[in-house]
Design a protein around this motif. Sequence first.
Motif, short mmCIF file in Angstrom:
data_model
loop_
_atom_site.label_atom_id
_atom_site.label_comp_id
_atom_site.label_asym_id
_atom_site.label_seq_id
_atom_site.Cartn_x
_atom_site.Cartn_y
_atom_site.Cartn_z
N LEU A 77 0.79 -1.20 0.06
CA LEU A 77 -0.07 -0.06 -0.15
C LEU A 77 0.85 1.38 0.00
CD1 LEU A 77 -2.86 1.12 0.17
CD2 LEU A 77 -2.71 1.23 2.47
N ILE A 78 2.01 1.23 0.80
CA ILE A 78 2.76 2.33 0.97
C ILE A 78 3.51 2.63 -0.73
CG2 ILE A 78 5.02 3.40 1.68
CD1 ILE A 78 4.30 1.72 4.38
N CYS A 79 3.84 1.51 -1.04
CA CYS A 79 4.45 1.75 -2.57
C CYS A 79 3.47 2.19 -3.41
CB CYS A 79 5.06 0.49 -2.94
SG CYS A 79 6.60 0.10 -2.18
N ALA A 80 2.14 1.62 -3.64
CA ALA A 80 1.05 2.13 -4.30
C ALA A 80 0.75 3.49 -4.21
CB ALA A 80 0.09 1.16 -4.00
N VAL B 290 9.46 2.65 -7.77
CA VAL B 290 8.37 2.25 -6.88
C VAL B 290 7.24 1.25 -7.12
CG1 VAL B 290 6.62 3.47 -5.36
CG2 VAL B 290 8.82 4.53 -5.79
N ALA B 291 6.88 1.31 -8.49
CA ALA B 291 6.07 0.29 -9.05
C ALA B 291 6.52 -1.22 -9.00
CB ALA B 291 5.61 0.60 -10.59
N TYR C 105 3.87 -0.97 -16.55
CA TYR C 105 4.96 -1.26 -16.18
C TYR C 105 6.03 -0.89 -17.46
CZ TYR C 105 3.64 -2.96 -11.77
OH TYR C 105 3.06 -3.01 -10.52
N ASP C 106 7.13 -0.40 -17.41
CA ASP C 106 8.19 -0.42 -18.63
C ASP C 106 9.35 -1.41 -18.27
OD1 ASP C 106 9.81 0.56 -20.75
OD2 ASP C 106 10.43 2.41 -19.68
N LEU D 34 -5.01 0.36 -6.71
CA LEU D 34 -4.37 1.54 -7.13
C LEU D 34 -3.45 1.09 -8.22
CD1 LEU D 34 -3.34 3.32 -3.86
CD2 LEU D 34 -5.00 4.33 -5.41
N MET D 35 -2.84 0.09 -8.34
CA MET D 35 -1.95 -0.22 -9.21
C MET D 35 -2.44 -1.19 -10.24
SD MET D 35 0.86 1.34 -8.46
CE MET D 35 1.97 0.60 -9.16
N ILE D 36 -3.59 -1.44 -10.47
CA ILE D 36 -4.05 -2.63 -11.54
C ILE D 36 -3.75 -1.97 -12.87
CG2 ILE D 36 -6.66 -1.91 -11.73
CD1 ILE D 36 -5.16 -5.54 -11.36
#
Length: 109
Positions: free
Chosen positions: A32-35, A56-57, A93-94, A87-89
């Motif tokens: 959660l902190i990272c998201a 961070v992702a 991503y690279d 939040l991240m769905i």
Amino acid sequence: MPTSTSRASFLSVILEDAFWQDYHAGRCSQALICAIACSGLPFTAATNQWDLQQHVARRFREAFLQARSTASDDGMIRLDDLEALALMIGFEYDDAGGSTLHSSLGTSS
């Protein structure tokens, strides 16, 4: 470079005061902190936002997958980790050939 404005309509609702209380008490999951950090980076003055956001992702993905691998036998997952996933769905991503969150979770992308 993709922008996060297209993701804005998909942000989950996390009350700021509740988040900070949990954070300061050490109750927030690393995922959660990272998201939250990843979602907030476009609103900072950092000059290398995309690189930082990707870093961070990747940390979110590692934390989320670690949490899933250590989940209880009944398959329960912490609410923090579900909020982080929400939040991240849709994050792009690279990963130049790396695995995506979808493939790491066993779903098709």
